[in-house]
Design an enzyme around this catalytic site. Sequence first.
Site, PDB file in Angstrom:
ATOM      1  N   ALA A   1       2.891   7.053   3.897  1.00  0.00           N
ATOM      2  CA  ALA A   1       3.588   5.844   4.312  1.00  0.00           C
ATOM      3  C   ALA A   1       3.485   4.753   3.252  1.00  0.00           C
ATOM      4  O   ALA A   1       2.580   4.768   2.412  1.00  0.00           O
ATOM      5  CB  ALA A   1       3.020   5.326   5.633  1.00  0.00           C
TER       6      ALA A   1
ATOM      7  N   GLY B   1     -10.079   6.145  -6.139  1.00  0.00           N
ATOM      8  CA  GLY B   1      -8.755   5.712  -5.690  1.00  0.00           C
ATOM      9  C   GLY B   1      -8.728   4.218  -5.445  1.00  0.00           C
ATOM     10  O   GLY B   1      -9.613   3.671  -4.771  1.00  0.00           O
ATOM     11  N   ILE B   2      -7.713   3.549  -5.969  1.00  0.00           N
ATOM     12  CA  ILE B   2      -7.648   2.096  -5.849  1.00  0.00           C
ATOM     13  C   ILE B   2      -7.549   1.657  -4.391  1.00  0.00           C
ATOM     14  O   ILE B   2      -8.058   0.598  -4.013  1.00  0.00           O
ATOM     15  CB  ILE B   2      -6.467   1.534  -6.679  1.00  0.00           C
ATOM     16  CG1 ILE B   2      -6.517   0.004  -6.738  1.00  0.00           C
ATOM     17  CG2 ILE B   2      -5.144   2.019  -6.124  1.00  0.00           C
ATOM     18  CD1 ILE B   2      -7.761  -0.545  -7.409  1.00  0.00           C
ATOM     19  N   ASP B   3      -6.922   2.486  -3.543  1.00  0.00           N
ATOM     20  CA  ASP B   3      -6.841   2.131  -2.122  1.00  0.00           C
ATOM     21  C   ASP B   3      -8.225   2.091  -1.484  1.00  0.00           C
ATOM     22  O   ASP B   3      -8.516   1.239  -0.639  1.00  0.00           O
ATOM     23  CB  ASP B   3      -5.927   3.102  -1.372  1.00  0.00           C
ATOM     24  CG  ASP B   3      -6.372   4.555  -1.506  1.00  0.00           C
ATOM     25  OD1 ASP B   3      -7.013   4.913  -2.520  1.00  0.00           O
ATOM     26  OD2 ASP B   3      -6.063   5.349  -0.594  1.00  0.00           O
TER      27      ASP B   3
ATOM     28  N   ASP C   1     -10.717   5.347   6.093  1.00  0.00           N
ATOM     29  CA  ASP C   1      -9.284   5.187   5.872  1.00  0.00           C
ATOM     30  C   ASP C   1      -8.608   6.494   6.285  1.00  0.00           C
ATOM     31  O   ASP C   1      -8.718   7.511   5.597  1.00  0.00           O
ATOM     32  CB  ASP C   1      -8.985   4.860   4.407  1.00  0.00           C
ATOM     33  CG  ASP C   1      -7.550   4.384   4.211  1.00  0.00           C
ATOM     34  OD1 ASP C   1      -6.682   4.729   5.031  1.00  0.00           O
ATOM     35  OD2 ASP C   1      -7.291   3.660   3.223  1.00  0.00           O
TER      36      ASP C   1
ATOM     37  N   ASP D   1       0.867  -1.177   0.000  1.00  0.00           N
ATOM     38  CA  ASP D   1       0.000   0.000   0.000  1.00  0.00           C
ATOM     39  C   ASP D   1       0.904   1.227   0.000  1.00  0.00           C
ATOM     40  O   ASP D   1       1.547   1.543   1.001  1.00  0.00           O
ATOM     41  CB  ASP D   1      -0.897  -0.038   1.239  1.00  0.00           C
ATOM     42  CG  ASP D   1      -1.790   1.183   1.380  1.00  0.00           C
ATOM     43  OD1 ASP D   1      -1.871   1.982   0.427  1.00  0.00           O
ATOM     44  OD2 ASP D   1      -2.403   1.336   2.462  1.00  0.00           O
TER      45      ASP D   1
ATOM     46  N   GLY E   1       1.068   5.002  -0.045  1.00  0.00           N
ATOM     47  CA  GLY E   1       0.283   6.204   0.163  1.00  0.00           C
ATOM     48  C   GLY E   1       1.129   7.456   0.052  1.00  0.00           C
ATOM     49  O   GLY E   1       2.306   7.412  -0.307  1.00  0.00           O
TER      50      GLY E   1
END
EC number: 2.7.1.33
Length: 250
Positions: free
Chosen positions: A11, A100-102, A122, A6, A8
Site C-alpha cells: 500500500a 529499512g527506512i520504514d 509494523d 509511506d 510499501g
Amino acid sequence: MIAGIDVGNTAIKIAAGTDTDVDMLRVAEAETLQKAAAKLAELARRHDSIEARVASVNRTAAARLIEATQTLEPDRVRFRQITREDLPISVATDHPDRVGIDRLVGAFGASSGYALPLVIVDAGTTVTVDLVDNDGTYRGGAIIPGLEMQTAALASGTDALPHLDWQSNSQDSMTRPATNTASAIRLGILSSVTGGIERLVRLYGQPQRVVVTGGDSELIAATLQDAPAGDYEIHHHPHLVCRTLAALNL
C-alpha cells in the site's frame, strides 16, 4: 504544506500535514499510482506547493509515483527521500545503513510518542518486530512473513487450500477452534504471527509497551489485546510511518 508518504509493497499511505485523515491506496490496484499522484497534485494546488517526504521499501513504486506526480505538477511538488541521516535516532545494528527506512521512521515516531523501552510491530507485507531501548536506541528486531504472504504460500503450496482475502472477512479468524477451512487458515496464520510477536517481546526483555502499526495492525493489535498472557500495554497507531514523516522537524 508537508506530506508524509509511506510507499510499501502492499500500500501507499499519504498523511498531509496535521489532517486527521490518511489516504491509503492498495499497490495491487492498477490505478493506485495515478490516484496517489492526483492526491499530491491536488494538495499542491490547494496549498500552492508541498514538500513530499518519502520513505519507501518499494523503489519501483516510489519512482513511478514521483514521475506521475511531476507530470501533473512539475513545479509545485518537491520530493525528499528520507534517509537514516534525517532521523535523530541512534542505530545499534551490524549494518545501520541496511535497515529499512520504514522501520527506522516507525521506531523514531514511536519513541517520540511513547515511554521507553518499547517494541514496534509494523504489520504489512512482512511483520517487523523491533526494539527501542531505554536510551532511545534502535536495537534491531525480527522479520516475519505477513498474513497475506503466509496465506499465499499455503494456497500456492497445496492443491486444496484456498487463497483468502484478509481485508474482507478477517473476523472469521476469531472462531476458536475453527470449524471450516477458511477459518482454520485464518486462525492458524494469525496465531502464528501474534504468537511469534509475543515470544519476541519476551526475548527482548519484556518491554512494557508494544506499538502496532501497518495495514494489518487493527487485527493484530486486537488479537494481542485478547491474549491471556503478556504484561505489556498494546497501542494501536495504524499510520505511524507517514504521520511521523509529516511531523519530522527537518
